[in-house]
Design a protein around this motif. Structure first.
Motif, PDB file in Angstrom:
ATOM      1  N   ASP A  20       0.823  -1.211   0.000  1.00 48.47           N
ATOM      2  CA  ASP A  20       0.000   0.000   0.000  1.00 48.47           C
ATOM      3  C   ASP A  20       0.852   1.254   0.000  1.00 48.47           C
ATOM      4  OD1 ASP A  20       0.980  -0.007   2.567  1.00 48.47           O
ATOM      5  OD2 ASP A  20      -0.969   0.126   3.558  1.00 48.47           O
ATOM      6  N   GLY A  21       2.126   1.106  -0.347  1.00 45.66           N
ATOM      7  CA  GLY A  21       3.037   2.244  -0.417  1.00 45.66           C
ATOM      8  C   GLY A  21       4.453   1.788  -0.148  1.00 45.66           C
ATOM      9  N   PRO A  22       5.417   2.704  -0.186  1.00 46.66           N
ATOM     10  CA  PRO A  22       6.823   2.344   0.011  1.00 46.66           C
ATOM     11  C   PRO A  22       7.068   1.709   1.374  1.00 46.66           C
ATOM     12  CG  PRO A  22       6.629   4.549  -0.920  1.00 46.66           C
ATOM     13  CD  PRO A  22       5.245   4.138  -0.514  1.00 46.66           C
ATOM     14  N   VAL A  23       8.031   0.795   1.426  1.00 47.82           N
ATOM     15  CA  VAL A  23       8.431   0.154   2.673  1.00 47.82           C
ATOM     16  C   VAL A  23       9.953   0.108   2.721  1.00 47.82           C
ATOM     17  CG1 VAL A  23       6.350  -1.262   2.805  1.00 47.82           C
ATOM     18  CG2 VAL A  23       8.380  -2.183   1.682  1.00 47.82           C
ATOM     19  N   ARG A  24      10.473  -0.042   3.924  1.00 47.90           N
ATOM     20  CA  ARG A  24      11.920  -0.200   4.100  1.00 47.90           C
ATOM     21  C   ARG A  24      12.186  -1.485   4.871  1.00 47.90           C
ATOM     22  NH1 ARG A  24      16.818   2.122   3.768  1.00 47.90           N
ATOM     23  NH2 ARG A  24      15.993   4.014   2.807  1.00 47.90           N
ATOM     24  N   ILE A  25      13.145  -2.253   4.370  1.00 45.31           N
ATOM     25  CA  ILE A  25      13.602  -3.463   5.030  1.00 45.31           C
ATOM     26  C   ILE A  25      15.116  -3.375   5.124  1.00 45.31           C
ATOM     27  CG2 ILE A  25      13.708  -5.975   4.948  1.00 45.31           C
ATOM     28  CD1 ILE A  25      11.172  -5.836   3.149  1.00 45.31           C
ATOM     29  N   GLY A  26      15.641  -3.072   6.302  1.00 44.61           N
ATOM     30  CA  GLY A  26      17.083  -2.887   6.443  1.00 44.61           C
ATOM     31  C   GLY A  26      17.565  -1.829   5.474  1.00 44.61           C
ATOM     32  N   PRO A  27      18.510  -2.170   4.579  1.00 45.84           N
ATOM     33  CA  PRO A  27      19.052  -1.183   3.646  1.00 45.84           C
ATOM     34  C   PRO A  27      18.181  -0.956   2.413  1.00 45.84           C
ATOM     35  CG  PRO A  27      20.121  -3.279   3.303  1.00 45.84           C
ATOM     36  CD  PRO A  27      19.200  -3.466   4.487  1.00 45.84           C
ATOM     37  N   PHE A  28      17.124  -1.744   2.257  1.00 44.48           N
ATOM     38  CA  PHE A  28      16.342  -1.723   1.012  1.00 44.48           C
ATOM     39  C   PHE A  28      15.118  -0.822   1.147  1.00 44.48           C
ATOM     40  CE2 PHE A  28      18.259  -5.986   1.362  1.00 44.48           C
ATOM     41  CZ  PHE A  28      19.083  -5.958   0.243  1.00 44.48           C
TER      42      PHE A  28
END
Length: 257
Positions: A128-136
């Motif tokens: 449902d929109g941008p996400v961050r996983i660690g460095p990504f």
């Protein structure tokens, strides 16, 4: 950021490759020390086996699903078994990002009751929109396909990987590919055939999109076993002046610093 092609066969596993699956790795310090973070982009039919030869499947931090066709998601069933019944114990839940209905789709695929389904192994999260996983940093963009589908724009280490998922030509795909360091684009169709609209790309579509989007490198993937990869490669080369090649299992691409 390192991209490893695990599987790149289109629509079903081929004689030399499983279906769609890509491993991304990058170093990152989240405050508890630097380590290698790993995300799997799609986990299609036959991909879990060769993935284990590349990385410890228990070291995966998240799974990103572009859409819910079997050749992009179905090996999540085997991964559920691995994480639930591993001899070292029931593994912690990890995020699985995907379209609406991913949790129920996977439960039905393994003939599980919807509650708990696979929720005890995976933390299902709908795009449902941008996400961050660690460095990504991951930006999911809706693209043209018969089911809800997303192209993924993934940034890490100052580099951008653009992944088409499955799509026909559309504005969303152009947005995903804009100024990408590497554009990983599906080339399922050949020019001159009676290709249904809003389903897949030809090699020429991939090349034209890469040119329009100013992508710096084009890698063609998802070529079905019934097509000659050389045909879609020639189509893309005629439409794009930058470096272009065919994806192959085990290929590694280093992006960014």
């Amino acid at each position: 950021m390192r991209l490893t092609v695990v599987g790149c066969s289109g629509s079903y596993p081929g004689p030399t490759s499983p279906a769609s699956c890509y491993l991304l790795e990058a170093e990152h310090d989240d405050g508890s020390g630097s380590r290698t973070w790993r995300v799997v982009v799609d986990l299609g039919s036959g991909a879990l086996g060769p993935l284990q030869a590349i990385a410890d499947p228990l070291s995966i931090d998240a799974v990103l699903l572009s859409h819910l066709h079997a050749d992009h998601c179905l090996d999540l069933c085997g991964y559920h078994v691995l994480r639930r019944y591993h001899p070292s114990g029931h593994q912690p839940r990890i995020p699985v990002h995907g379209p609406e209905g991913t949790a129920d789709r996977m439960a039905r695929a393994y003939d599980l009751p919807l509650d708990p389904g696979m929720h005890e192994e995976f933390d299902f999260r709908e795009w449902d929109g941008p996400v961050r996983i660690g460095p990504f940093a991951i930006d999911p963009v809706p693209v043209a396909h018969p089911v809800p589908a997303f192209g993924l724009r993934i940034e890490a280490d100052g580099a951008v990987l653009a992944y088409s998922g499955d799509t026909g030509p559309c504005a969303g795909l152009d947005r995903v590919a804009a100024d990408a360091d590497l554009f990983l684009a599906e080339a399922s169709f050949e020019e001159g055939r009676d290709n249904p609209p809003e389903l897949h790309l030809t090699g020429a579509d991939c090349g034209s999109t890469a040119t329009r989007a100013r992508a710096r490198r084009l890698v063609l993937t998802h070529v079905p076993p019934w097509h000659d990869p050389a045909v879609v490669l020639a189509e893309a080369t005629a439409a794009y002046d930058g470096p272009v090649e065919l994806a192959r299992p085990g290929a590694v691409y280093e992006l960014g610093s």
